[in-house]
Write a protein that holds these residues in place. Structure first.
Motif, mmCIF file in Angstrom:
data_model
loop_
_atom_site.group_PDB
_atom_site.id
_atom_site.type_symbol
_atom_site.label_atom_id
_atom_site.label_comp_id
_atom_site.label_asym_id
_atom_site.label_seq_id
_atom_site.Cartn_x
_atom_site.Cartn_y
_atom_site.Cartn_z
ATOM 1 N N LEU A 83 0.865 -1.182 0.000
ATOM 2 C CA LEU A 83 0.000 0.000 0.000
ATOM 3 C C LEU A 83 0.900 1.230 0.000
ATOM 4 C CD1 LEU A 83 -2.836 1.322 0.464
ATOM 5 C CD2 LEU A 83 -2.366 1.160 2.886
ATOM 6 N N GLU A 84 0.716 2.075 -1.002
ATOM 7 C CA GLU A 84 1.550 3.280 -1.037
ATOM 8 C C GLU A 84 0.713 4.514 -0.762
ATOM 9 O OE1 GLU A 84 4.119 3.866 -4.411
ATOM 10 O OE2 GLU A 84 4.681 5.874 -3.739
ATOM 11 N N TYR A 85 1.209 5.377 0.151
ATOM 12 C CA TYR A 85 0.578 6.660 0.388
ATOM 13 C C TYR A 85 1.212 7.662 -0.568
ATOM 14 C CZ TYR A 85 -1.231 4.563 4.706
ATOM 15 O OH TYR A 85 -1.868 3.776 5.617
ATOM 16 N N GLY A 86 0.481 8.015 -1.609
ATOM 17 C CA GLY A 86 1.014 8.815 -2.716
ATOM 18 C C GLY A 86 0.659 8.092 -4.004
ATOM 19 N N SER A 87 0.785 8.791 -5.129
ATOM 20 C CA SER A 87 0.220 8.260 -6.369
ATOM 21 C C SER A 87 0.980 7.087 -6.957
ATOM 22 C CB SER A 87 0.159 9.364 -7.415
ATOM 23 O OG SER A 87 1.468 9.634 -7.869
ATOM 24 N N GLY A 88 2.229 6.908 -6.591
ATOM 25 C CA GLY A 88 2.981 5.777 -7.100
ATOM 26 C C GLY A 88 3.436 5.917 -8.531
ATOM 27 N N GLU A 89 3.560 7.157 -9.003
ATOM 28 C CA GLU A 89 4.038 7.344 -10.361
ATOM 29 C C GLU A 89 5.561 7.380 -10.414
ATOM 30 O OE1 GLU A 89 2.442 9.487 -14.281
ATOM 31 O OE2 GLU A 89 2.205 10.586 -12.435
ATOM 32 N N SER A 90 6.169 7.400 -9.266
ATOM 33 C CA SER A 90 7.602 7.667 -9.233
ATOM 34 C C SER A 90 8.420 6.475 -9.698
ATOM 35 C CB SER A 90 8.016 8.044 -7.818
ATOM 36 O OG SER A 90 8.003 6.891 -7.016
ATOM 37 N N LEU A 91 9.625 6.798 -10.107
ATOM 38 C CA LEU A 91 10.582 5.799 -10.557
ATOM 39 C C LEU A 91 10.914 4.833 -9.429
ATOM 40 C CD1 LEU A 91 12.292 4.909 -12.863
ATOM 41 C CD2 LEU A 91 13.906 6.743 -12.364
ATOM 42 N N LYS A 92 11.025 5.347 -8.192
ATOM 43 C CA LYS A 92 11.421 4.452 -7.098
ATOM 44 C C LYS A 92 10.341 3.426 -6.786
ATOM 45 C CE LYS A 92 10.410 8.093 -3.733
ATOM 46 N NZ LYS A 92 10.188 9.248 -4.613
ATOM 47 N N THR A 93 9.081 3.819 -6.951
ATOM 48 C CA THR A 93 7.997 2.856 -6.757
ATOM 49 C C THR A 93 8.085 1.736 -7.793
ATOM 50 O OG1 THR A 93 6.529 4.534 -5.873
ATOM 51 C CG2 THR A 93 5.486 2.575 -6.789
ATOM 52 N N ARG A 94 8.373 2.123 -9.032
ATOM 53 C CA ARG A 94 8.450 1.107 -10.090
ATOM 54 C C ARG A 94 9.643 0.188 -9.886
ATOM 55 N NH1 ARG A 94 8.124 5.794 -13.450
ATOM 56 N NH2 ARG A 94 9.218 4.658 -15.076
ATOM 57 N N LEU A 95 10.745 0.743 -9.416
ATOM 58 C CA LEU A 95 11.905 -0.094 -9.065
ATOM 59 C C LEU A 95 11.512 -1.123 -8.016
ATOM 60 C CD1 LEU A 95 14.797 2.498 -8.606
ATOM 61 C CD2 LEU A 95 14.703 0.662 -10.305
ATOM 62 N N LEU A 96 10.796 -0.633 -6.999
ATOM 63 C CA LEU A 96 10.418 -1.491 -5.875
ATOM 64 C C LEU A 96 9.451 -2.588 -6.328
ATOM 65 C CD1 LEU A 96 10.732 -1.895 -2.839
ATOM 66 C CD2 LEU A 96 8.839 -0.319 -2.487
ATOM 67 N N ILE A 97 8.470 -2.221 -7.140
ATOM 68 C CA ILE A 97 7.496 -3.202 -7.626
ATOM 69 C C ILE A 97 8.198 -4.285 -8.450
ATOM 70 C CG2 ILE A 97 5.564 -3.530 -9.241
ATOM 71 C CD1 ILE A 97 4.450 -0.832 -8.231
ATOM 72 N N ARG A 98 9.137 -3.873 -9.280
ATOM 73 C CA ARG A 98 9.860 -4.826 -10.134
ATOM 74 C C ARG A 98 10.636 -5.822 -9.267
ATOM 75 N NH1 ARG A 98 12.814 -1.261 -13.446
ATOM 76 N NH2 ARG A 98 10.783 -0.718 -14.303
ATOM 77 N N ALA A 99 11.287 -5.312 -8.218
ATOM 78 C CA ALA A 99 12.106 -6.185 -7.376
ATOM 79 C C ALA A 99 11.247 -7.022 -6.427
ATOM 80 C CB ALA A 99 13.095 -5.349 -6.571
ATOM 81 N N LEU A 100 10.111 -6.481 -6.038
ATOM 82 C CA LEU A 100 9.314 -7.053 -4.955
ATOM 83 C C LEU A 100 8.239 -8.013 -5.452
ATOM 84 C CD1 LEU A 100 8.747 -7.029 -1.969
ATOM 85 C CD2 LEU A 100 7.506 -4.899 -2.229
ATOM 86 N N ARG A 101 7.699 -7.754 -6.636
ATOM 87 C CA ARG A 101 6.585 -8.550 -7.169
ATOM 88 C C ARG A 101 5.486 -8.728 -6.114
ATOM 89 N NH1 ARG A 101 5.934 -11.511 -11.793
ATOM 90 N NH2 ARG A 101 7.241 -10.559 -13.365
ATOM 91 N N PRO A 102 4.867 -7.626 -5.692
ATOM 92 C CA PRO A 102 3.819 -7.736 -4.668
ATOM 93 C C PRO A 102 2.591 -8.468 -5.215
ATOM 94 C CG PRO A 102 3.879 -5.510 -5.548
ATOM 95 C CD PRO A 102 5.045 -6.233 -6.156
ATOM 96 N N ALA A 103 1.816 -9.085 -4.313
ATOM 97 C CA ALA A 103 0.570 -9.762 -4.705
ATOM 98 C C ALA A 103 -0.456 -8.727 -5.164
ATOM 99 C CB ALA A 103 0.023 -10.568 -3.532
#
Ligand code: AVJ
Length: 318
Positions: A83-103
């Motif tokens: 769950l992200e507080y903020g829109s999640g458009e940022s590069l760091k969010t995408r880095l994290l999603i790629r590495a994390l593969r959240p459900a």
């Protein structure tokens, strides 16, 4: 964009804007909530701030995330609900999603425009990802659609947005988040660090005046959305570091005495009178860890840059 992003009570948010502005300008020390900076124009200005040479937080947090993304993903745990507080458009969010593969990924933002754009982009980049956007205000208790099933709940709160809250508010907010993630949950939070006041001062007084435009846009937004008649040329951007409070304060200072109308309401300003528009608190690592502990978290991991400009704390439910 998902139905959630469009349909989640935009009118209630709009009337909250009107009420909060009128209330803030009626105070003996005029003050407006910083969350209202982010209309479409304000969000664009903020993105420009993030690219400024003087504004180190975005750049440094990104490099901390890039350098440590494997460790950060290991900390959160693959298959978690993020769950992200903020829109999640940022590069760091995408880095994290790629590495994390959240459900599942649940971005929460006050701006349905920003959220819609972020969701469309994420759907293109991560077709496998379940995205459940929520338009809302994280400074109030949340009514969330619920995290999926048994997945570990991890709240991601980057950007040092927590610095907009007073330490008392941050404590309450961390406690609320702790309740939200449950006994096995965790939180990843970006926190700007205390440092040389001149470095802080420069970050909020950039040479190109983008931060000034960002601050003044709040008045332009009041004119646009509430029919106000602020003359922007009669207000000056004023930002400084208050070392006793450990915060940057942003103000809009009246250059001359004037009255401003918003609908049927009239507000008078003396020359030099200020509207306090933002606080941006800075913490030492220990100060923030102590705050997290008091809220029921155990500070488990810490990532920083070499110059100790910025920190990312990995907190687990205590
Ligand atoms: C988004 C709240 C982290 O406090 O540095 C940037 C907002 N204000 N420049 C910050 C902001 C002026 C920013 N936060």
């Amino acid at each position: 964009m998902g139905g959630d992003a469009r349909g989640h009570r935009p009118h209630q948010l709009a009337s909250g804007f009107r009420r909060d502005i009128l209330e803030g300008l009626a105070r003996p020390h005029k003050a407006l909530p910083p969350k209202y900076f982010y209309d479409a124009a304000g969000s664009r200005l903020f993105e420009r701030i993030c690219r400024l040479r003087e504004y180190y937080p975005t750049r440094v947090e990104l490099s901390i995330t890039r350098r440590n993304v494997a460790g950060i993903a290991r900390f959160a745990g693959q298959g978690c609900a993020l769950l992200e507080y903020g829109s999640g458009e940022s590069l760091k969010t995408r880095l994290l999603i790629r590495a994390l593969r959240p459900a599942a990924y649940i971005p929460l933002d006050i701006s349905s425009d920003a959220l819609g754009a972020a969701v469309r982009r994420l759907a293109r980049e991560f077709p496998w990802l379940e995205v459940r956007p929520v338009v809302g205000d994280f400074s109030r208790p949340l009514d969330l659609p619920g995290f999926p099933g048994r997945a570990r709940r991890v709240v991601y709160f980057p950007g040092s947005t927590i610095g907009n809250l007073t330490p008392e508010e941050a404590h309450a907010f961390l406690k609320m988040t702790r309740a939200q993630v449950g006994p096995k949950g965790a939180m990843l939070v970006g926190v700007d660090l205390k440092k040389d006041a001149n470095v802080l001062h420069a970050a909020y007084n950039d040479a190109k005046g983008v931060t000034a435009a960002f601050n003044l846009n709040l008045l332009a937004r009041i004119n646009r959305e509430l029919g106000g008649d602020f003359d922007l040329s009669k207000f000056a951007h004023y930002a400084f570091y208050n070392p006793l409070a450990g915060r940057i304060e942003m103000h809009l200072v009246a250059r001359e005495a004037q009255t401003v109308n918003i609908g049927n309401y009239r507000f008078s300003f003396e020359r030099g009178e200020s509207i306090h528009t933002e606080n941006s608190y800075k913490y030492t690592v220990e100060e923030f860890a102590a705050l997290a502990r008091r809220a029921g978290f155990r500070p488990a991991k810490l990532w920083q840059d070499a110059r100790a400009l910025f920190s990312v704390h990995g907190l687990v439910a205590a």
